[in-house]
Design an enzyme around this catalytic site. Sequence first.
Site, PDB file in Angstrom:
ATOM      1  N   LYS A  83       1.076  -5.840  -0.945  1.00  0.00           N
ATOM      2  CA  LYS A  83       2.582  -6.126  -1.246  1.00  0.00           C
ATOM      3  C   LYS A  83       3.229  -4.977  -1.124  1.00  0.00           C
ATOM      4  CE  LYS A  83       3.804  -7.642  -6.085  1.00  0.00           C
ATOM      5  NZ  LYS A  83       3.559  -7.325  -7.367  1.00  0.00           N
ATOM      6  N   VAL A  84       4.563  -5.057  -0.501  1.00  0.00           N
ATOM      7  CA  VAL A  84       5.357  -3.943   0.075  1.00  0.00           C
ATOM      8  C   VAL A  84       6.929  -4.369  -0.752  1.00  0.00           C
ATOM      9  CG1 VAL A  84       4.118  -3.844   2.235  1.00  0.00           C
ATOM     10  CG2 VAL A  84       6.102  -5.276   1.906  1.00  0.00           C
TER      11      VAL A  84
END
Length: 217
Positions: A83-84
Site C-alpha cells: 500500500k502506497v
Amino acid sequence: MKFFVDTAVISEIAELNELGMVDGVTTNPSLILKSGRNILEVTKEICDLVDGPVSAEVVATKAEDMIAEGRKLAEIADNIAVKVPLTWDGLKACKVLSGEGRMVNVTLCFSANQALLAAKAGATFVSPFIGRLDDINIDGLQLIADIRTIYVNYGYETQILAASIRTANHMSECAKIGADVATAPAAVIKAMANHVLTDKGLAQFTADWAKTGQKIL
Ligand code: E4P
C-alpha cells in the site's frame, strides 16, 4: 463485490473468515498501532489466515524508500498488496513495484484525477476514502461513482477498493455503484445483518411459538 476487512486484529478477521465473508484484508499504520502488534509479525499471521490480498502500508515518503519498504513487506507472503500513498512519489513507487509483478494498493485517494493517475501507474487497487470525504461535506459515494465511470470509459483494470467505510449503507451503495471491493471494519460488516423489521418479526414469531406449547427438538 469483494469484502475486505479493515483491521489488524486477528480475532476480528478469523470470526468473519469462518463465515466466508473475507476476500482480503487492509491495514494501515493507525490500525497497526490499534492492534498493539509488530507489523511484520501480525501481517504474516493475517496472510497465513486469509487467501486473498492483504494490504500492508509503507511509511516512507520518498519513492526509493517506499520501494525498499514495499519489497520488504512483499517478502512476508505472496498475497501481500503493497500500500502506497497517492502522492507523486507514491505513484513512482507504484509504477516500479507493479512492474516487478507485485500487487499495489494506492491509498488515500480523494479525487477522480488521483484515481486516474493510479490506474495509469499500474495500480492493482485504488482506495478512495468515502467517510473522510463525507466528514468534510463532500459526497464520498459520488467519488466512487465517478471513478467507476472513468475506469469503464477507458477499460482500466485497476480495481476500485472503496475505503473509509463507516456504515452498512455505504456497503450496499458501493455494491450498487459497482465498486470491485469494499473494505470495512468488522463491526460494519456485521451490522449489514441488522434490520429493525427482522428483530420485530423474530420477536413476534418467538412469542407466538411459545403459545403453541410445541417443541422442534
Ligand atoms: C483503507 O485502506 C483504510 O485503512 C481505511 O479504510 C481508512 O478508514 P478510516 O477513514 O475510517 O480511518
